[in-house]
Write a protein that holds these residues in place. Structure first.
Motif, mmCIF file in Angstrom:
data_model
loop_
_atom_site.group_PDB
_atom_site.id
_atom_site.type_symbol
_atom_site.label_atom_id
_atom_site.label_comp_id
_atom_site.label_asym_id
_atom_site.label_seq_id
_atom_site.Cartn_x
_atom_site.Cartn_y
_atom_site.Cartn_z
ATOM 1 N N ILE A 248 0.983 -1.380 -0.398
ATOM 2 C CA ILE A 248 0.182 -0.178 0.027
ATOM 3 C C ILE A 248 0.345 0.571 -0.132
ATOM 4 O O ILE A 248 2.678 1.266 0.374
ATOM 5 N N HIS A 249 0.396 2.047 -0.213
ATOM 6 C CA HIS A 249 1.296 4.195 -0.753
ATOM 7 C C HIS A 249 0.208 4.752 -0.075
ATOM 8 O O HIS A 249 -0.379 5.493 -0.071
ATOM 9 N N ALA A 250 1.093 4.893 1.319
ATOM 10 C CA ALA A 250 0.050 5.501 2.581
ATOM 11 C C ALA A 250 1.159 6.224 3.324
ATOM 12 O O ALA A 250 2.207 6.509 3.392
ATOM 13 N N SER A 251 0.752 6.942 4.407
ATOM 14 C CA SER A 251 1.984 7.108 5.189
ATOM 15 C C SER A 251 2.344 6.863 6.050
ATOM 16 O O SER A 251 1.679 5.181 6.560
ATOM 17 N N THR A 252 3.812 7.285 6.816
ATOM 18 C CA THR A 252 4.137 5.404 7.615
ATOM 19 C C THR A 252 3.269 4.797 8.964
ATOM 20 O O THR A 252 2.738 4.279 8.835
ATOM 21 N N PRO A 253 2.421 6.231 9.526
ATOM 22 C CA PRO A 253 1.524 5.311 10.001
ATOM 23 C C PRO A 253 0.449 4.964 10.296
ATOM 24 O O PRO A 253 -0.038 3.356 10.953
ATOM 25 N N VAL A 254 -0.050 5.273 8.368
ATOM 26 C CA VAL A 254 -0.837 4.105 8.460
ATOM 27 C C VAL A 254 -0.775 3.041 7.361
ATOM 28 O O VAL A 254 -1.342 1.872 7.828
ATOM 29 N N MET A 255 0.941 2.653 7.303
ATOM 30 C CA MET A 255 1.157 1.817 6.417
ATOM 31 C C MET A 255 1.341 0.877 7.627
ATOM 32 O O MET A 255 1.343 -0.384 7.669
ATOM 33 N N PHE A 256 1.743 1.136 8.936
ATOM 34 C CA PHE A 256 2.556 0.761 9.981
ATOM 35 C C PHE A 256 1.308 -0.235 10.615
ATOM 36 O O PHE A 256 1.135 -1.066 10.896
ATOM 37 N N ALA A 257 -0.696 0.550 10.778
ATOM 38 C CA ALA A 257 -1.929 0.181 11.538
ATOM 39 C C ALA A 257 -1.873 -0.598 10.249
ATOM 40 O O ALA A 257 -2.286 -1.934 11.081
ATOM 41 N N TYR A 258 -1.742 -0.877 9.133
ATOM 42 C CA TYR A 258 -2.505 -1.889 7.566
ATOM 43 C C TYR A 258 -1.596 -3.169 8.611
ATOM 44 O O TYR A 258 -1.977 -3.899 8.778
ATOM 45 N N TYR A 259 0.298 -2.958 8.384
ATOM 46 C CA TYR A 259 0.676 -4.276 8.010
ATOM 47 C C TYR A 259 0.539 -5.273 9.588
ATOM 48 O O TYR A 259 1.095 -5.622 9.970
#
Length: 459
Positions: free
Chosen positions: A91-102
């Motif tokens: 996914i291409h998003a901000s670091t906090p969003v990527m962290f939450a997703y994974y």
């Protein structure tokens, strides 16, 4: 054996793939730092600790017409493919969003894996009752697990080489392949073990705190001397395997300078050792006993590891020798360790008058997962501090020195500790046979004093 063993294709592929490549995917493709990537993996592992505690107890007390263990296998078979596909999506998003997703997917993976692994492991103790019968069952399971290992270890590097300019497509393809094999093997296992299922007895439900009951069960199990020795053995291997699993691809690429193709050859070498060692480990276990086989392979692997670390830590030939030595211990452990832990069930029955296959296997799993979570997090933090930069093809000497120490020396020390614990482990074919006879005579109200010399060795 076919019905029980075939599920290990999905078990081996998902477990080894996520343990080996998930952090690599997060750093090299998704773009997260090693600290954040290891935190995602570690939190997922901590979630598995809680799930492992609960699901083992739930399966012990399950009264489903499908059996005590099979409903959990079915639930995991449905959920895991979806999780694998989503986890390997970039996914291409901000670091906090990527962290939450994974992080969410890491937790879901670990919860689902526990849902399969612990009830399925406990299922083996119900299917196979005898000392050597358990060894044979686990050997058959290991044969299927090796197929899963090949999928989890070797296939990802081949797929990434097919898409050299598009890592995102490569990782997504890998996720789909793993998902399909997992779905097929777990559904096949669920279907083929129907006649082996044990339906739990319906009992009056007692009010109480489930977690407290589980912890009390763990406390009782840990009071058994045999269980305490196996905890040391399990801890030693879990620490070694966690460092080896997460460090392999980094070590091969940055310490030895191997690309994906040549790194895959190391994994192929591992699979070859698995194939050759599986029948040999079975023969050794049936001849000298399971614990003695494990003790021997731990000693051999430790000696090889110390030799490579002090004489050839940055040699491809040295690395190949080390990988072979570790693979000998790794395949022996996965093949025989559950069978060794199964024998604790009868010790528990003799001492506490309870059969708790699920709690025994969940305690083992929880312990291994907890150790792995801590090691993965420490690896990420220390790797970051050593100067690792995923953007650099050649890493600084400090990062390479850290990889050499963590990957080779630490596992070798762990194997020495595991060897020491098994050296005094008292369950063997003779003492286990006496224990089974003592339990049988006690149930029938007969005198079993002739077996007490052997039984007391276990206590």
């Amino acid at each position: 054996m076919l019905g029980y063993g075939i599920g290990y294709i999905g078990q081996g592929s998902t477990y080894n793939f996520m343990g080996t490549y998930f952090v690599v995917f997060l750093t090299n493709c998704a773009g997260l730092s090693p600290t954040l990537a290891s935190a995602i993996a570690s939190v997922g592992l901590f979630a598995e600790v809680i799930a492992g505690m609960i699901v083992g107890n739930l399966s012990d007390n399950c009264t489903s017409p499908m059996g005590k263990r099979r409903p959990f296998i079915l639930a995991a078979a449905i959920a895991m493919p979806v999780i694998m596909i989503l986890a390997m999506r970039t996914i291409h998003a901000s670091t906090p969003v990527m962290f939450a997703y994974y992080l969410a997917l890491s937790i879901c993976f670990r919860l689902t894996f526990s849902t399969f692994e612990i009830p399925n492991n406990a299922f083996g103790a119900e299917i196979a009752k005898g000392y050597d019968e358990r060894t044979r069952l686990r050997t058959a399971s290991r044969a299927f697990s090796i197929m899963g290992n090949a999928l989890g270890y070797v296939m990802p590097l081949w797929i990434l080489d097919i898409f050299p300019g598009n890592q995102e497509t490569g990782w997504q393809t890998i996720g789909v392949i793993i998902a399909l094999f997992c779905l097929g093997s777990w559904l096949a296992s669920f279907s083929l073990t129907k006649k082996n299922s044990v339906v739990g007895e319906k009992k009056e439900k007692k009010k109480g705190n489930v977690i407290r009951d589980i912890l009390e069960n763990y406390f009782q199990l840990c009071k058994l001397r045999t269980m305490r020795l196996l905890i040391i053995y399990k801890t030693a291997f879990s620490c070694a395997f966690a460092v080896f699993n997460i460090g392999t691809i980094y070590y091969l690429q940055y310490s030895l300078g191997l690309d994906n193709r040549y790194s895959s050859y190391m994994y192929l070498l591992t699979i070859v050792v698995f194939i050759l060692m599986t029948p040999l480990a079975n023969k050794m276990a049936l001849t000298m006993g399971k614990a003695n086989q494990q003790m021997t392979t731990m000693a051999v692997s430790a000696v090889i590891g110390f030799g490579v670390f002090f004489m050839a830590p940055r040699s491809v030939i040295g690395a190949a020798i080390y990988v072979v030595g570790f693979a000998v211990m790794q395949t022996s452990f996965w093949q025989l360790s559950s069978s060794i832990f199964y024998d604790i069930v009868e010790v528990d029955e003799y001492v506490n008058d309870k059969r708790r296959e699920g709690d025994v296997m969940s305690l083992v799993s929880v312990l291994g997962t907890l150790i792995t979570a801590v090691i993965v997090q420490l690896f990420g933090i220390l790797f970051d501090r050593s100067g690792f930069n995923p953007a650099l093809k050649t890493q600084p000497d400090s990062a390479v020195a850290f990889l050499n120490t963590a990957y080779i020396l630490v596992p070798s020390i762990c194997f020495v500790i595991g060897f020491a614990a098994l050296k005094v482990f008292p369950i063997n074919r003779k003492t286990f046979g006496s224990l089974i006879n003592a339990l049988k005579f006690r149930r029938e109200g007969k005198d079993y004093s002739q077996y007490m010399d052997d039984v007391e060795k276990l206590l």
